[in-house]
Structures are given as C-alpha cells and as structure tokens.
Write a protein that holds these residues in place. Structure first.
Motif, PDB file in Angstrom:
ATOM      1  N   TYR A 136       0.913  -0.790   0.290  1.00  0.00           N
ATOM      2  CA  TYR A 136       0.184  -0.067   0.241  1.00  0.00           C
ATOM      3  C   TYR A 136       1.068   0.996  -0.394  1.00  0.00           C
ATOM      4  N   ILE A 137       1.624   1.595   0.415  1.00  0.00           N
ATOM      5  CA  ILE A 137       2.523   2.176   1.126  1.00  0.00           C
ATOM      6  C   ILE A 137       3.049   2.719  -0.140  1.00  0.00           C
ATOM      7  N   LEU A 138       4.085   1.352  -1.323  1.00  0.00           N
ATOM      8  CA  LEU A 138       4.400   1.236  -1.753  1.00  0.00           C
ATOM      9  C   LEU A 138       4.014   2.391  -3.311  1.00  0.00           C
ATOM     10  N   ALA A 139       2.162   1.315  -3.312  1.00  0.00           N
ATOM     11  CA  ALA A 139       1.496   2.221  -4.234  1.00  0.00           C
ATOM     12  C   ALA A 139       1.460   3.641  -3.655  1.00  0.00           C
ATOM     13  N   TRP A 140       0.835   4.252  -3.013  1.00  0.00           N
ATOM     14  CA  TRP A 140       1.211   5.845  -2.656  1.00  0.00           C
ATOM     15  C   TRP A 140       3.078   6.329  -2.502  1.00  0.00           C
ATOM     16  N   GLN A 141       4.033   5.706  -2.702  1.00  0.00           N
ATOM     17  CA  GLN A 141       4.808   6.469  -3.767  1.00  0.00           C
ATOM     18  C   GLN A 141       4.979   6.475  -4.880  1.00  0.00           C
ATOM     19  N   SER A 142       4.031   5.926  -5.738  1.00  0.00           N
ATOM     20  CA  SER A 142       4.132   5.801  -7.203  1.00  0.00           C
ATOM     21  C   SER A 142       2.955   6.470  -7.840  1.00  0.00           C
ATOM     22  N   VAL A 143       2.534   7.127  -6.804  1.00  0.00           N
ATOM     23  CA  VAL A 143       1.760   8.883  -6.532  1.00  0.00           C
ATOM     24  C   VAL A 143       2.845   9.800  -7.622  1.00  0.00           C
ATOM     25  N   LYS A 144       2.103  10.512  -8.628  1.00  0.00           N
ATOM     26  CA  LYS A 144       2.698  11.457  -8.882  1.00  0.00           C
ATOM     27  C   LYS A 144       1.448  12.594  -8.929  1.00  0.00           C
ATOM     28  N   ASN A 145       1.344  13.433  -7.423  1.00  0.00           N
ATOM     29  CA  ASN A 145       0.681  14.652  -6.988  1.00  0.00           C
ATOM     30  C   ASN A 145       1.432  15.990  -6.707  1.00  0.00           C
ATOM     31  N   PRO A 146       1.160  16.914  -6.440  1.00  0.00           N
ATOM     32  CA  PRO A 146       2.129  18.316  -5.388  1.00  0.00           C
ATOM     33  C   PRO A 146       2.530  18.384  -4.716  1.00  0.00           C
ATOM     34  N   TYR A 147       2.075  17.205  -3.562  1.00  0.00           N
ATOM     35  CA  TYR A 147       1.902  17.615  -1.925  1.00  0.00           C
ATOM     36  C   TYR A 147       3.542  16.910  -2.071  1.00  0.00           C
ATOM     37  N   TRP A 148       3.458  15.813  -2.412  1.00  0.00           N
ATOM     38  CA  TRP A 148       5.183  15.273  -2.394  1.00  0.00           C
ATOM     39  C   TRP A 148       5.629  15.175  -3.512  1.00  0.00           C
ATOM     40  N   ASP A 149       6.845  15.435  -3.545  1.00  0.00           N
ATOM     41  CA  ASP A 149       7.909  15.741  -4.899  1.00  0.00           C
ATOM     42  C   ASP A 149       8.524  14.415  -4.471  1.00  0.00           C
ATOM     43  N   LEU A 150       8.710  13.270  -4.714  1.00  0.00           N
ATOM     44  CA  LEU A 150       9.879  12.244  -4.021  1.00  0.00           C
ATOM     45  C   LEU A 150      11.327  12.503  -5.115  1.00  0.00           C
ATOM     46  N   ASP A 151      11.734  14.184  -5.585  1.00  0.00           N
ATOM     47  CA  ASP A 151      12.972  13.868  -5.964  1.00  0.00           C
ATOM     48  C   ASP A 151      13.459  15.247  -5.188  1.00  0.00           C
ATOM     49  N   THR A 152      12.644  15.982  -4.329  1.00  0.00           N
ATOM     50  CA  THR A 152      13.294  16.851  -3.354  1.00  0.00           C
ATOM     51  C   THR A 152      13.129  16.308  -2.182  1.00  0.00           C
ATOM     52  N   ASN A 153      14.207  16.725  -1.250  1.00  0.00           N
ATOM     53  CA  ASN A 153      14.640  16.332   0.081  1.00  0.00           C
ATOM     54  C   ASN A 153      12.988  16.736   1.118  1.00  0.00           C
ATOM     55  N   GLU A 154      13.483  17.417   0.735  1.00  0.00           N
ATOM     56  CA  GLU A 154      11.590  18.299   1.298  1.00  0.00           C
ATOM     57  C   GLU A 154      10.243  17.126   1.124  1.00  0.00           C
TER      58      GLU A 154
END
Length: 189
Positions: A136-154
């Motif tokens: 379930y967490i992996l699925a959320w990790q794959s979601v592209k959204n404006p709230y958490w950009d996994l390409d940034t530290n923040e």
C-alpha cells in the motif's frame, strides 16, 4: 503500449510476456504511434497527469474513424475505514490536500471537445483488494501529486512522515474497497 516510466514499462513487459504487445518509451502527448491506426486508446490512471486537451488531440490523431478512447481510474472508497484513516493522516500533514482531477467526473471535460469525441459511455465497478501495508505504501509512493515530490528532500521527508503514521495506525494487512470508473467516447469526423 506506451509507458514513459522505465520501471512501470518493465513491469508491463513482464506481465504481458508471450502476448503480441510492443512496449514503447513515450508519453500520451507524444506517443510516436501511427496516424489513424488504432481501434481503441486507453489512459489507465494517467489522463490526469498530462495536459488533457493535448492528450485528447493525440488520441484523435492515432485512432481510426469511429474508434474509442477511454480514461479510467481505480478510486479509493472514502467510506472504507482504512481509507478514512489514510485521509485523516494525509490531511494532518497536508491540510490543503485535494484528490485532484483523477477524482473528478470526466464527462464535462469530454463534452467540451465534441468536435473530437462524443457518444460518451460511463462505467463503474466496485472491487475489493487484499493489501499488505508495505505494498500500500509502495502504491502511494508511485502517485504523482503536488504534495510530496520524491525528487526533493522536502518531499521525501513529508512522505516518510506520512508513512510512519501509516505504519503506526494501519494494520499490516487489510482488505479495501475500490471503484473503477471509466469514461469512453467515440472519435468524431
């Protein structure tokens, strides 16, 4: 099959091994597919991550006359107890959280482009899915959204904080309800 993400494309290749499917590294906006060559074009959980106006034009270009395009998503059932908890966790960290275009009905958008597509068909079907918390967490990790950009530290820190709450408050395995919603329309002209 058109898929710009290398990891997702590799999964698709593995899952369709032995079938007559060619996988192409491209996007729904610039597919590289031949003009008027296809009977059906589908966007699976992707129509919302690109300029929908341009995506419709690309679909129109590659489809044969009278062919159909479809856009579809698997929506979380927000009345499901696990999903309610998930929403509460996310909105705790992101008070301005919205589910975006993927949760909106698409008929009104398609109707604005009747010169391209008309004769709209809407389908939906519920299904239940047994899920591990890890997947379930992996699925959320794959979601592209404006709230958490996994390409940034923040973005990584925010997502990690959300996941820590998931781990504290959600069971290690659960069955959750989704609804597949699909809008299809026939090519005009």
């Amino acid at each position: 099959a058109v898929e710009p993400n290398d990891a997702m494309r590799e999964i698709g290749i593995q899952r369709t091994k032995g079938q007559d499917i060619e996988w192409i590294r491209a996007t729904g906006l610039e597919s590289g597919l031949k003009d008027e060559n296809f009977d059906w074009l589908t966007f699976g959980s992707s129509f919302n991550v690109m300029d929908r106006n341009l995506a419709l034009k690309e679909a129109y270009r590659v489809l044969k006359k009278g062919a159909y395009f479809s856009c579809m998503w698997n929506h979380r059932d927000l009345n499901d107890e696990v999903q309610k908890e998930v929403e509460a966790i996310i909105t705790h960290f992101v008070p301005s959280y919205e589910r975006g275009v993927r949760r909106e009905e698409q008929r009104s958008f398609i109707e604005k482009h009747k010169e391209l597509f008309d004769t709209i068909v809407y389908l939906e079907e519920d299904f239940y899915f047994h899920q591990s918390l890890q997947n379930y967490i992996l699925a959320w990790q794959s979601v592209k959204n404006p709230y958490w950009d996994l390409d940034t530290n923040e973005g990584k820190k925010l997502f990690e904080a959300i996941c820590e709450e998931f781990k504290k408050k959600l069971p290690s395995e659960f069955k959750i309800k989704y609804t597949t919603r699909s809008w299809s329309a026939k090519k005009q002209g």
